[in-house]
Design a protein around this motif. Sequence first.
Motif, mmCIF file in Angstrom:
data_model
loop_
_atom_site.group_PDB
_atom_site.id
_atom_site.type_symbol
_atom_site.label_atom_id
_atom_site.label_comp_id
_atom_site.label_asym_id
_atom_site.label_seq_id
_atom_site.Cartn_x
_atom_site.Cartn_y
_atom_site.Cartn_z
ATOM 1 N N HIS A 39 0.848 -1.197 0.000
ATOM 2 C CA HIS A 39 0.000 0.000 0.000
ATOM 3 C C HIS A 39 0.882 1.245 0.000
ATOM 4 O O HIS A 39 1.888 1.309 0.707
ATOM 5 N N GLU A 40 0.494 2.219 -0.791
ATOM 6 C CA GLU A 40 1.193 3.497 -0.838
ATOM 7 C C GLU A 40 0.406 4.578 -0.102
ATOM 8 O O GLU A 40 0.979 5.462 0.515
ATOM 9 N N ASP A 41 -0.910 4.497 -0.175
ATOM 10 C CA ASP A 41 -1.773 5.517 0.423
ATOM 11 C C ASP A 41 -2.686 4.882 1.470
ATOM 12 O O ASP A 41 -2.873 3.665 1.509
ATOM 13 N N GLY A 42 -3.247 5.732 2.334
ATOM 14 C CA GLY A 42 -4.202 5.244 3.321
ATOM 15 C C GLY A 42 -3.598 4.313 4.347
ATOM 16 O O GLY A 42 -4.291 3.420 4.860
ATOM 17 N N VAL A 43 -2.333 4.517 4.664
ATOM 18 C CA VAL A 43 -1.645 3.613 5.590
ATOM 19 C C VAL A 43 -2.262 3.660 6.988
ATOM 20 O O VAL A 43 -2.499 2.620 7.615
ATOM 21 N N LEU A 44 -2.565 4.856 7.480
ATOM 22 C CA LEU A 44 -3.163 4.966 8.813
ATOM 23 C C LEU A 44 -4.573 4.388 8.842
ATOM 24 O O LEU A 44 -4.967 3.756 9.831
ATOM 25 N N ASP A 45 -5.311 4.572 7.771
ATOM 26 C CA ASP A 45 -6.656 3.991 7.695
ATOM 27 C C ASP A 45 -6.581 2.469 7.771
ATOM 28 O O ASP A 45 -7.358 1.823 8.490
ATOM 29 N N LEU A 46 -5.652 1.907 7.018
ATOM 30 C CA LEU A 46 -5.482 0.453 7.009
ATOM 31 C C LEU A 46 -5.058 -0.054 8.378
ATOM 32 O O LEU A 46 -5.586 -1.054 8.880
ATOM 33 N N PHE A 47 -4.113 0.645 8.994
ATOM 34 C CA PHE A 47 -3.643 0.226 10.314
ATOM 35 C C PHE A 47 -4.783 0.222 11.327
ATOM 36 O O PHE A 47 -4.976 -0.750 12.065
ATOM 37 N N ALA A 48 -5.572 1.295 11.345
ATOM 38 C CA ALA A 48 -6.688 1.382 12.283
ATOM 39 C C ALA A 48 -7.694 0.264 12.033
ATOM 40 O O ALA A 48 -8.218 -0.348 12.972
ATOM 41 N N GLU A 49 -7.960 -0.032 10.773
ATOM 42 C CA GLU A 49 -8.913 -1.086 10.424
ATOM 43 C C GLU A 49 -8.416 -2.455 10.890
ATOM 44 O O GLU A 49 -9.163 -3.239 11.480
ATOM 45 N N ARG A 50 -7.133 -2.734 10.646
ATOM 46 C CA ARG A 50 -6.588 -4.047 10.997
ATOM 47 C C ARG A 50 -6.489 -4.218 12.516
ATOM 48 O O ARG A 50 -6.727 -5.305 13.043
ATOM 49 N N VAL A 51 -6.134 -3.177 13.229
ATOM 50 C CA VAL A 51 -6.070 -3.266 14.686
ATOM 51 C C VAL A 51 -7.463 -3.532 15.254
ATOM 52 O O VAL A 51 -7.634 -4.358 16.160
ATOM 53 N N ALA A 52 -8.465 -2.862 14.718
ATOM 54 C CA ALA A 52 -9.843 -3.065 15.174
ATOM 55 C C ALA A 52 -10.316 -4.489 14.889
ATOM 56 O O ALA A 52 -11.111 -5.054 15.649
ATOM 57 N N ASP A 53 -9.815 -5.085 13.801
ATOM 58 C CA ASP A 53 -10.179 -6.466 13.475
ATOM 59 C C ASP A 53 -9.762 -7.434 14.574
ATOM 60 O O ASP A 53 -10.353 -8.506 14.720
#
Length: 206
Positions: A39-53
């Motif tokens: 991933h190049e963009d939306g890194v913080l969004d992805l991190f927050a999503e995966r942690v919540a998972d």
Amino acid sequence: MSAREEILGRIDRIVPARPAAEVAAGYAAIDRGYLRRHHEDGVLDLFAERVADYRATVLRVPASELAATVAARLAARPGAYGVPADLPEEWTSQVSGDLVRGPDVAALDGLAGAVTGCAAAIAETGTIVLDHGPAQGPRALSLVPDYHLIVVLAGQVAPDVPEALERLDPHRPLTFVSGPSATSDIELSRVEGVHGPRTLEVVISE
């Protein structure tokens, strides 16, 4: 000579240590032709999503609201909290409850929880890594209390595993945190809080 020293001595005699230059050359020769990031963009969004998972609570706040957020989360769970001796004071400047800086091991079980920083985080896997350096305290602080609040600074989040590992010192004790501590028995019944905190909250400071 202790039993430990005797056993390690035997191992050294069977497998002699290689010169540091030879080890470094072998490490440098490893083929690393794999994709370094997905991933190049939306890194913080992805991190927050995966942690919540992983069933962790995730809060994203501006840096200016970090202290107020930490104070609110701790106020919701009354009790004394352990924090590393060098945790930035501005992170807890609005906390009204008891903070124990650098608690000894004997005191950990009586704490309501712990607040630490981290060394790095991985967006692709939703993993937070502690190397128990600055603002992180000893490993026991992140494992014994039943509640752990981790502050992750936006700049600490790497897109994927390779870049995160490059930020870490392999000679330090590394603790990889992917959600609250959990395990499953033979019948696949999930039990949380067995090997570490039952409740994990992550505050991402942007």
